[in-house]
Each structure stands twice: as C-alpha cells, then as structure tokens.
Design a protein around this motif. Structure first.
Motif, mmCIF file in Angstrom:
data_model
loop_
_atom_site.group_PDB
_atom_site.id
_atom_site.type_symbol
_atom_site.label_atom_id
_atom_site.label_comp_id
_atom_site.label_asym_id
_atom_site.label_seq_id
_atom_site.Cartn_x
_atom_site.Cartn_y
_atom_site.Cartn_z
ATOM 1 N N ARG A 1 0.829 -1.160 0.083
ATOM 2 C CA ARG A 1 -0.026 -0.055 -0.056
ATOM 3 C C ARG A 1 0.699 1.170 0.048
ATOM 4 O O ARG A 1 0.616 2.200 -0.840
ATOM 5 C CB ARG A 1 -0.939 0.124 1.274
ATOM 6 C CG ARG A 1 -1.793 1.087 1.104
ATOM 7 C CD ARG A 1 -2.929 1.076 2.480
ATOM 8 N NE ARG A 1 -4.067 2.282 2.119
ATOM 9 C CZ ARG A 1 -5.029 2.143 1.534
ATOM 10 N NH1 ARG A 1 -5.483 0.971 0.935
ATOM 11 N NH2 ARG A 1 -5.846 3.207 1.398
ATOM 12 N N ALA A 2 1.814 1.175 0.890
ATOM 13 C CA ALA A 2 2.738 2.518 0.744
ATOM 14 C C ALA A 2 3.596 2.488 -0.302
ATOM 15 O O ALA A 2 3.680 3.797 -1.064
ATOM 16 C CB ALA A 2 3.676 2.325 2.058
ATOM 17 N N MET A 3 3.866 1.587 -1.198
ATOM 18 C CA MET A 3 4.787 1.923 -2.341
ATOM 19 C C MET A 3 3.824 2.179 -3.449
ATOM 20 O O MET A 3 4.186 2.999 -4.198
ATOM 21 C CB MET A 3 5.312 0.243 -2.664
ATOM 22 C CG MET A 3 6.598 -0.063 -2.040
ATOM 23 S SD MET A 3 7.777 1.248 -2.145
ATOM 24 C CE MET A 3 8.030 1.334 -3.851
ATOM 25 N N LEU A 4 2.563 1.842 -3.360
ATOM 26 C CA LEU A 4 1.590 2.198 -4.589
ATOM 27 C C LEU A 4 1.353 3.712 -4.472
ATOM 28 O O LEU A 4 0.654 4.338 -5.665
ATOM 29 C CB LEU A 4 0.276 1.496 -4.564
ATOM 30 C CG LEU A 4 0.327 -0.031 -4.916
ATOM 31 C CD1 LEU A 4 -0.996 -0.573 -4.931
ATOM 32 C CD2 LEU A 4 0.801 0.302 -6.459
ATOM 33 N N PHE A 5 1.822 4.553 -3.393
ATOM 34 C CA PHE A 5 1.696 5.865 -3.792
ATOM 35 C C PHE A 5 2.723 6.550 -4.745
ATOM 36 O O PHE A 5 2.622 7.634 -5.271
ATOM 37 C CB PHE A 5 1.754 6.698 -2.274
ATOM 38 C CG PHE A 5 0.661 6.519 -1.528
ATOM 39 C CD1 PHE A 5 -0.121 7.914 -1.391
ATOM 40 C CD2 PHE A 5 0.390 5.505 -0.462
ATOM 41 C CE1 PHE A 5 -1.430 7.436 -0.568
ATOM 42 C CE2 PHE A 5 -0.671 5.476 0.385
ATOM 43 C CZ PHE A 5 -1.417 6.522 0.207
ATOM 44 N N ILE A 6 3.811 5.607 -5.172
ATOM 45 C CA ILE A 6 4.263 6.049 -6.416
ATOM 46 C C ILE A 6 3.527 6.400 -7.573
ATOM 47 O O ILE A 6 3.814 7.339 -8.340
ATOM 48 C CB ILE A 6 5.387 5.145 -6.796
ATOM 49 C CG1 ILE A 6 6.567 5.645 -7.650
ATOM 50 C CG2 ILE A 6 4.727 3.931 -7.378
ATOM 51 C CD1 ILE A 6 7.568 4.802 -7.919
ATOM 52 N N HIS A 7 2.282 5.695 -7.857
ATOM 53 C CA HIS A 7 1.701 6.139 -8.736
ATOM 54 C C HIS A 7 0.827 7.416 -8.636
ATOM 55 O O HIS A 7 0.632 8.138 -9.457
ATOM 56 C CB HIS A 7 0.325 4.810 -8.781
ATOM 57 C CG HIS A 7 -0.781 5.107 -9.973
ATOM 58 N ND1 HIS A 7 -1.985 5.510 -9.596
ATOM 59 C CD2 HIS A 7 -0.631 4.953 -11.125
ATOM 60 C CE1 HIS A 7 -2.762 5.472 -10.529
ATOM 61 N NE2 HIS A 7 -2.026 5.191 -11.840
ATOM 62 N N GLU A 8 0.655 7.712 -7.441
ATOM 63 C CA GLU A 8 -0.288 8.968 -7.217
ATOM 64 C C GLU A 8 0.716 9.979 -7.321
ATOM 65 O O GLU A 8 0.316 11.055 -7.811
ATOM 66 C CB GLU A 8 -0.732 9.066 -5.641
ATOM 67 C CG GLU A 8 -1.916 7.973 -5.282
ATOM 68 C CD GLU A 8 -3.231 8.780 -6.269
ATOM 69 O OE1 GLU A 8 -3.323 9.864 -5.746
ATOM 70 O OE2 GLU A 8 -3.693 8.059 -6.825
ATOM 71 N N ILE A 9 1.940 9.860 -7.005
ATOM 72 C CA ILE A 9 3.027 10.989 -7.203
ATOM 73 C C ILE A 9 3.379 11.260 -8.785
ATOM 74 O O ILE A 9 3.552 12.328 -8.817
ATOM 75 C CB ILE A 9 4.382 10.318 -6.746
ATOM 76 C CG1 ILE A 9 4.257 10.451 -4.911
ATOM 77 C CG2 ILE A 9 5.586 11.059 -7.013
ATOM 78 C CD1 ILE A 9 5.359 9.761 -4.262
ATOM 79 N N THR A 10 3.126 10.333 -9.531
ATOM 80 C CA THR A 10 3.195 10.696 -10.936
ATOM 81 C C THR A 10 2.037 11.517 -11.477
ATOM 82 O O THR A 10 2.246 12.138 -12.589
ATOM 83 C CB THR A 10 3.195 9.461 -11.902
ATOM 84 O OG1 THR A 10 1.920 8.733 -11.797
ATOM 85 C CG2 THR A 10 4.257 8.523 -11.328
#
Length: 369
Positions: A93-102
């Motif tokens: 879950r924490a790693m998937l914020f990379i998608h939001e960052i883009t």
C-alpha cells in the motif's frame, strides 16, 4: 484474425452481467456523453487531501517496517509468516503511492514526494524517478497500447507461457533492484556505454521490452540524481553488511521475500488492470477505458488493489482525480448512467474472474493458432 475467448458460463461468484466478449477497440469512437458527464460530476473532487495522503502513506510504511522487524525477530515460523504477510500488505500500500506521485500537482501537496522518497522509495530501492516520466506516457492518447507505451503488452493475445514468465520476473525483482542500484548504477558512472544502457532499460518500471527511456533533463535530472544516489547507498549497504556478516542472512532473506511478495501482488494486480487486447493501434479515451477494469465491490479488492487502483478504468477516464475521490466518483457516474451504459462495461466482480479470463484468452488463442 480476431480470436474470441471461450464462452462464459456464469457461476455464483461471477455474475452473468460481467462483460465477457472481446471488444474491438481499434476505431472505436469516443462516448462524448460519458466523457462530459464524468468531468462535470467530479469537478469538486479534484483536490488532494493532505490529511488523507500523509497518514495513509506513512502510516502504512510504519506498519510495514514494524512487521518486517516482527518477522525477523519471531521465534516461530508461523508467527514470522503472519508478520511477513502483514508487511507485504502494508508496504504494498505504501509503495503504490508512487502512482499517485506521478499524477499529483505537487504544489497542492508540498513535501509529499520528498518525504515519500526519503522514507519509502529510497529504502525500498524504488524511488519515484523509476515511475515519473514513464507512467504519464501510458495515459497519452497517441501512445496507450502502442509500441511506444512502456506499460503495455497485448498479454491476452500472447502465448500461455508469457503469463508465468510475467510472475517469475516479479520474484526476481528484489535481487534485480540490488544489482541495479548496488552494482550497475555505480559502475555506469565511470563506464558511459553502460550508463546509456542503465538509463534506457533499467531505470523505469516498464513492462514493454522494446521501450527505451530517454536521459532526464533539467530539474528532473537533479531529482533523479539524488534519488538514485540514495537508493544506491541502500543497495551498497545491503551488499556490504551481508558480505561482512553484520546483516544476518535470515534477515536479508526475509527482507527480500517481503519485497518479492509486494512485487508478486502488484504483478497480479497489473495482470487484471487492463484487458490487454489492443494490438498496437492508437485508441480513443473510451477505448482505453474499456480496455481497463474496475473491480469496485468487496473487501479483497481493497487489499490487492489499494490506493484507488480497484478503479483503474475510472482512473484512465479521469487520471488527475485523487485516489481518495475515486469511490465517490464511481458512485456518481454509475448512478447517472446505470447498468447498461458504456461505463458499466468496465466493471468486473473479482480478481479470480479477471485472471481466469486472461489465462483463458491466451489458451484459446494458442489452440486456434
């Protein structure tokens, strides 16, 4: 030749209303009524909420790191396994914020990208530059589903062995990251030809083997430098402490197993994020939407497709919408159009059904050929 998948027989877990027939995407016109209504119904949902982003991302990371420690320190293998499962889910879950960052307008969420890289991306050797500049091309109308899309392969039209290979690559991801940042990255600084290869082929979360990344420029190049330096220091520290015995081997193996678990879970989600049926033609927004999937209902989708990714088709319709607004947007659009609309055709009931559909498609095509 277009090969149709085997007929679908509904079961209790797969409602008969789930769309099953292959959609001819090329040449499909846009559903302008849907596009207009989706934009109008969600105008008030566009702003990211820092009181959701910060606690969610960094709270998940804290739970994940704590669970990794629990797995390493546990005396019982079953307790260690329980901690490891929790670590995978939380760090995923924490790693998937990379998608939001883009997709974020960073002026609306100042400091989030920096702190995410500092506390999550760099320690996990997946800094945001690995996705920024890559993912946006997947949303470009002229590139989605084509040879220039770094995140697309027509998996539903490929051989059956391609799907197990897709999962096998995820298992190797943690070792690949250590080699990328601990060995190839540092060596490429003094070997220019190797640097070109590292940038083109090993500096992006891409699934298209034919895609070649361009060197970064301007402010993004500076961001890339610091993020890569941090991830390289982490990778070199892992190699050095393991080689000298400072990091116990069982601790390293648990850490690598957790990262592999995160990668496997993400790989399964990726396999069902799209129908993967485009054969290389540029598609309209509506065609891209119908080649993508929503799995809106149930508890399990919140675990294997968190941070809004269970609404992946909706995300392709409205890519700038913050993840915490997608459920509300889905309810509004579904209520406006009903069960027989274009929008409803992107909704699916389960992960199992989507994976089964994909495997069935590859098997059917292979038999026909």
């Amino acid at each position: 030749m277009i090969v149709q998948p085997a007929p679908f027989v509904p079961t209790a877990s797969e409602p008969a209303t789930a769309p099953r027939a292959r959609v001819l995407l090329s040449g499909m016109a846009d559903d302008r009524e849907l596009l207009r209504a989706a934009a109008e119904l969600t105008r008030d949902l566009q702003r990211p909420n820092r009181w959701i982003y910060w606690p969610d991302a960094f709270g998940s990371a804290a739970v994940g790191y704590g669970a990794v420690a629990g797995a390493i320190l546990a005396h019982s293998p079953w307790v260690a396994l329980a901690w490891a499962v929790l670590a995978v889910l939380a760090l995923y879950r924490a790693m998937l914020f990379i998608h939001e960052i883009t997709h974020l307008n960073h002026a609306l969420l100042p400091g989030f990208r920096f702190m995410w890289n500092l506390l999550i991306g760099v320690p996990m050797m997946l800094p945001s530059f690995m996705y920024e500049g890559i993912h946006v091309q997947h949303h470009t109308r002229v590139k989605y589903g084509t040879a220039e899309d770094p995140e697309y392969l027509p998996l539903a039209l490929m051989k059956p062995w391609s799907l197990p290979l897709f999962f096998f690559a995820a298992v190797l991801m943690p070792v690949g990251l250590i080699l990328r940042f601990g060995v190839l990255g540092p060596l490429s600084i003094v070997i220019p030809p190797l640097r070109r290869v590292v940038i083109e082929r090993f500096s992006g979360l891409q699934m298209n083997p034919g895609y070649r990344r361009r060197p970064p420029e301007g402010e993004f190049a500076r961001q890339w430098f610091w993020e890569e330096l941090g991830a390289s220091l982490v990778a070199v520290a892992i190699i050095a402490t393991t080689a000298t015995g400072l990091l116990p081997l069982h601790a390293l193996l648990i850490y690598l197993a957790v990262i592999a678990g995160v990668a496997l879970l993400n790989q399964a989600r990726t396999l069902v994020a799209h129908r993967w049926e485009n054969e290389g033609d540029p598609l309209t927004v509506t065609a891209q939407f119908l080649d993508s999937t929503n799995v809106p209902d149930g508890i399990l989708p919140r675990l294997w497709a968190p941070v809004g990714l269970r609404f992946h088709a909706l995300h392709h319709l409205l890519p700038s919408l913050p993840y915490h607004a997608l459920a509300t947007a889905h309810e509004r659009i579904s209520g406006a159009f009903g069960d027989d609309s274009t929008y409803a055709k992107a909704n699916y009931p389960t992960l199992r059904g989507l994976l089964g559909r994909l495997f069935s498609s590859t098997m059917t095509r292979n038999t026909a050929n």
